[in-house]
Design a protein around this motif. Structure first.
Motif, PDB file in Angstrom:
ATOM      1  N   VAL A 163       0.861  -1.180   0.000  1.00 38.58           N
ATOM      2  CA  VAL A 163       0.000   0.000   0.000  1.00 38.58           C
ATOM      3  C   VAL A 163       0.900   1.233   0.000  1.00 38.58           C
ATOM      4  O   VAL A 163       1.796   1.367   0.835  1.00 38.58           O
ATOM      5  N   LYS A 164       0.655   2.136  -0.956  1.00 36.46           N
ATOM      6  CA  LYS A 164       1.403   3.387  -1.018  1.00 36.46           C
ATOM      7  C   LYS A 164       0.455   4.551  -0.789  1.00 36.46           C
ATOM      8  O   LYS A 164      -0.684   4.535  -1.276  1.00 36.46           O
ATOM      9  N   SER A 165       0.917   5.543  -0.053  1.00 40.51           N
ATOM     10  CA  SER A 165       0.075   6.696   0.257  1.00 40.51           C
ATOM     11  C   SER A 165       0.858   7.981   0.082  1.00 40.51           C
ATOM     12  O   SER A 165       2.078   8.012   0.225  1.00 40.51           O
ATOM     13  N   SER A 166       0.129   9.040  -0.242  1.00 42.80           N
ATOM     14  CA  SER A 166       0.737  10.363  -0.351  1.00 42.80           C
ATOM     15  C   SER A 166      -0.235  11.399   0.203  1.00 42.80           C
ATOM     16  O   SER A 166      -1.445  11.284   0.033  1.00 42.80           O
ATOM     17  N   THR A 167       0.330  12.405   0.869  1.00 43.38           N
ATOM     18  CA  THR A 167      -0.450  13.484   1.462  1.00 43.38           C
ATOM     19  C   THR A 167       0.186  14.814   1.091  1.00 43.38           C
ATOM     20  O   THR A 167       1.409  14.961   1.176  1.00 43.38           O
ATOM     21  N   LYS A 168      -0.652  15.789   0.689  1.00 44.47           N
ATOM     22  CA  LYS A 168      -0.147  17.099   0.310  1.00 44.47           C
ATOM     23  C   LYS A 168      -0.966  18.202   0.980  1.00 44.47           C
ATOM     24  O   LYS A 168      -2.196  18.155   0.973  1.00 44.47           O
ATOM     25  N   PHE A 169      -0.264  19.175   1.557  1.00 48.59           N
ATOM     26  CA  PHE A 169      -0.856  20.424   2.012  1.00 48.59           C
ATOM     27  C   PHE A 169      -0.279  21.516   1.124  1.00 48.59           C
ATOM     28  O   PHE A 169       0.940  21.746   1.135  1.00 48.59           O
ATOM     29  N   GLU A 170      -1.129  22.170   0.358  1.00 57.66           N
ATOM     30  CA  GLU A 170      -0.656  23.170  -0.599  1.00 57.66           C
ATOM     31  C   GLU A 170      -1.301  24.524  -0.322  1.00 57.66           C
ATOM     32  O   GLU A 170      -2.448  24.614   0.133  1.00 57.66           O
ATOM     33  N   GLY A 171      -0.552  25.579  -0.629  1.00 62.16           N
ATOM     34  CA  GLY A 171      -1.100  26.925  -0.543  1.00 62.16           C
ATOM     35  C   GLY A 171      -1.247  27.455   0.871  1.00 62.16           C
ATOM     36  O   GLY A 171      -2.142  28.271   1.128  1.00 62.16           O
ATOM     37  N   PHE A 172      -0.381  27.022   1.803  1.00 61.59           N
ATOM     38  CA  PHE A 172      -0.440  27.563   3.163  1.00 61.59           C
ATOM     39  C   PHE A 172       0.288  28.900   3.197  1.00 61.59           C
ATOM     40  O   PHE A 172       1.470  28.994   2.843  1.00 61.59           O
ATOM     41  N   VAL A 173      -0.410  29.931   3.620  1.00 56.44           N
ATOM     42  CA  VAL A 173       0.171  31.275   3.754  1.00 56.44           C
ATOM     43  C   VAL A 173      -0.299  31.862   5.075  1.00 56.44           C
ATOM     44  O   VAL A 173      -1.485  31.804   5.407  1.00 56.44           O
ATOM     45  N   MET A 174       0.644  32.420   5.833  1.00 52.35           N
ATOM     46  CA  MET A 174       0.291  33.101   7.078  1.00 52.35           C
ATOM     47  C   MET A 174       0.815  34.533   7.036  1.00 52.35           C
ATOM     48  O   MET A 174       2.016  34.761   6.892  1.00 52.35           O
ATOM     49  N   ALA A 175      -0.117  35.481   7.112  1.00 51.49           N
ATOM     50  CA  ALA A 175       0.205  36.907   7.171  1.00 51.49           C
ATOM     51  C   ALA A 175      -0.611  37.494   8.320  1.00 51.49           C
ATOM     52  O   ALA A 175      -1.732  37.961   8.108  1.00 51.49           O
ATOM     53  N   PRO A 176      -0.099  37.434   9.552  1.00 55.20           N
ATOM     54  CA  PRO A 176      -0.881  37.837  10.729  1.00 55.20           C
ATOM     55  C   PRO A 176      -1.416  39.262  10.604  1.00 55.20           C
ATOM     56  O   PRO A 176      -0.695  40.168  10.171  1.00 55.20           O
ATOM     57  N   PRO A 177      -2.673  39.481  10.969  1.00 58.65           N
ATOM     58  CA  PRO A 177      -3.255  40.831  10.894  1.00 58.65           C
ATOM     59  C   PRO A 177      -2.740  41.715  12.027  1.00 58.65           C
ATOM     60  O   PRO A 177      -2.294  41.231  13.067  1.00 58.65           O
ATOM     61  N   ALA A 178      -2.818  43.005  11.810  1.00 56.38           N
ATOM     62  CA  ALA A 178      -2.362  43.963  12.827  1.00 56.38           C
ATOM     63  C   ALA A 178      -3.496  44.313  13.774  1.00 56.38           C
ATOM     64  O   ALA A 178      -3.639  45.456  14.196  1.00 56.38           O
ATOM     65  N   ARG A 179      -4.307  43.352  14.108  1.00 59.81           N
ATOM     66  CA  ARG A 179      -5.399  43.545  15.059  1.00 59.81           C
ATOM     67  C   ARG A 179      -5.482  42.319  15.962  1.00 59.81           C
ATOM     68  O   ARG A 179      -5.140  41.215  15.562  1.00 59.81           O
ATOM     69  N   GLY A 180      -5.912  42.541  17.167  1.00 59.99           N
ATOM     70  CA  GLY A 180      -5.957  41.465  18.140  1.00 59.99           C
ATOM     71  C   GLY A 180      -4.584  41.215  18.716  1.00 59.99           C
ATOM     72  O   GLY A 180      -3.556  41.346  18.032  1.00 59.99           O
ATOM     73  N   LEU A 181      -4.514  40.869  19.983  1.00 60.27           N
ATOM     74  CA  LEU A 181      -3.236  40.698  20.657  1.00 60.27           C
ATOM     75  C   LEU A 181      -2.416  39.576  20.035  1.00 60.27           C
ATOM     76  O   LEU A 181      -1.217  39.751  19.768  1.00 60.27           O
TER      77      LEU A 181
END
Length: 492
Positions: A286-304
């Motif tokens: 059994v062969k398996s593959s997992t992909k997470f694509e397009g992750f971007v983090m740009a924290p907002p300037a609001r909230g602590l």
């Protein structure tokens, strides 16, 4: 000619008589079914309609006395067929249906189905449609209680085959917190007693009780070749309790897109897609593959929290963080191996962190533990840790990381780099035997901090380290380098 006219008139009279008697017969069967339901005491209904020509039964205001809190505004079964063996036993669909009875029908439609358990959890379905239904008789003798809906549901699905199924506007309410999980629609095809050919879930949302917006949102979730038969077998047992091993979920393909919700907006995170693919090569591999694509983090300037993360990334010289994760695994039962062929986390401005490794000597007990979801059972098998490699390729990670540390310490990046390298060289892990080989490994790691490049940490114990020997690593004074066969190399 006169004989033909008389014969035609006779046929017309028979048809007219049958047409006139049909409503009477339908009312008779409806009344008989209502009386039988009242005698059985399993269900209660407001009214029943029977259509003999289209083999249809419609229940209005249906309530179950066997499953606590189960109600439906309308429950209609059409194209009804009845198994021959049931007829031979004197059981007919027109004598009253009970939970656990077999059922074959071209179509089942249910409006406003609700199930409420004693602990406060509940399910609400605005619409349920099933086509090509074949339900075998199953044991519905489950005492009322918090687990009754789960056990009965598992037993029902194990006995059910459906060509096509749709669910609309579904909401599940979690007990105690009263938080909800719901979706707009679920479409499935070729359900065969716990194995589903394909499905598509739309507009999945998880929300807090009084939240202004959903905590998590997924626009589309699709899958193929989903097999939950092991899970259903475990949940069907009266001895089953939440938290116990339930068996392994098997699938061929799954993907999710359109992520959102408060948990994403709070940290300024977006995610393109998650994809899982599983292929079988014969019965053993059994062969398996997992992909997470397009992750971007740009924290907002609001909230602590967002502001703190934004300031930390600015200190590192990053406006946004872009990452991708791709993993490939393999099971080979003939060779007795389970491997992570490659699992890599990468960022265009940072570099790549990659892991590979495998277990060898996997025996029947190991695979049984995996299949049953009982991970503790692995330690009683003969499986052993064969090898592993952790590779870190620097393409900006050190520079950005050291800039952040320098900002926090008030020192220059160059001084921070030199200080970190010195700390690695003199690092002495507690309760670990400090050997010359360990000192060499730390020296290679320190040079990576100083010069960058690609650092590879390899573990290859000789002989392979048995799973039941892993506890020796927790004892005071182990020689980790010797036990695990650790080496470190640095390349440009």
């Amino acid at each position: 000619m006169r004989k033909i006219v008389i014969a035609a008139a006779f046929v017309v009279a028979l048809i007219a008589g049958a047409a006139l008697s049909l409503p009477v017969a339908e009312k008779y069967f409806a009344d008989s079914m209502r009386a039988q339901i009242d005698r059985d005491g399993v269900l209660s209904v407001g009214s029943i309609e029977v259509g003999l020509l289209d083999r249809r039964i419609t229940f209005h205001d249906l309530r179950s006395k066997q499953v606590s809190g189960m109600t439906a505004t309308r429950w209609e079964v059409s194209g009804l067929a009845w198994p021959l063996d049931e007829l031979l036993k004197g059981r007919t669909p027109l004598s009253g249906l009970s939970l656990g009875d077999p059922l074959r029908a071209q179509k089942i439609e249910v409006d406003d189905l609700r199930v409420t358990a004693m602990d406060g959890q509940s399910w609400r379905f605005n619409k349920v449609l099933m086509e090509g239904v074949d339900l075998e008789r199953f044991d519905a003798d489950v005492a009322p209680g918090a687990l009754q809906p789960a056990v009965l549901g598992a037993r029902l699905i194990r006995a059910l085959s459906v060509r096509h199924i749709e669910e609309r506007d579904v909401v599940y309410t979690i007990p105690l917190t009263q938080n909800t999980v719901g979706f707009l629609s679920l479409v499935g095809n070729n359900l065969d007693r716990g194995k589903l050919g394909s499905f598509e879930l739309s507009a999945l949302e998880a929300s807090g009780k009084n939240a202004a917006e959903p905590t998590l949102r997924v626009a589309s979730f699709k899958g193929e070749g989903v097999d939950v038969r092991r899970i259903l077998a475990s949940m069907s047992e009266l001895s089953w309790r939440p938290g116990q091993p339930v068996g392994r979920l098997a699938l061929e393909h799954a993907s999710a897109t359109g992520f959102g919700g408060e948990v994403f907006t709070r940290y300024g995170v977006s995610l393109g897609s998650v994809t899982v693919d599983v292929t079988h090569e014969g019965d053993a591999v059994v062969k398996s593959s997992t992909k997470f694509e397009g992750f971007v983090m740009a924290p907002p300037a609001r909230g602590l929290e967002g502001l703190q993360m934004r300031m930390a990334m600015q200190a590192m010289g990053l406006k946004e963080l872009r990452l991708g994760l791709e993993c490939a695994g393999r099971e080979d039962r003939a060779k007795g191996e389970a491997a992570i062929e490659r699992c890599a986390l990468s960022g265009p401005e940072l570099g790549e962190l990659a892991l590979s490794g495998k277990l060898v000597g996997a025996d029947a007990r190991f695979w049984q533990a995996i299949d049953n979801g009982n991970m503790l059972g692995i330690y009683g098998s003969k499986a052993a840790f064969g090898d592993a490699t952790l590779t870190l390729s620097d393409k900006g990670l050190l520079e950005h990381g050291l800039r952040g540390l320098a900002m926090a310490s008030g020192k220059s990046p160059a001084a921070t780099r030199a200080e970190l390298a010195a700390e690695i060289r003199r690092y002495a892990p507690p309760n670990v035997l400090i050997t010359e080989d360990l000192t060499k490994l730390l020296e290679t790691t320190a040079r990576f901090v100083e010069k960058g490049g690609t650092l590879a940490l390899k573990a290859r114990p000789e002989p392979p380290l048995a799973m039941d020997k892993l506890l020796t690593l927790m004892r005071p004074g182990p020689d980790l380098v010797d036990l695990l066969g650790l080496t470190a190399t640095l390349t440009k």
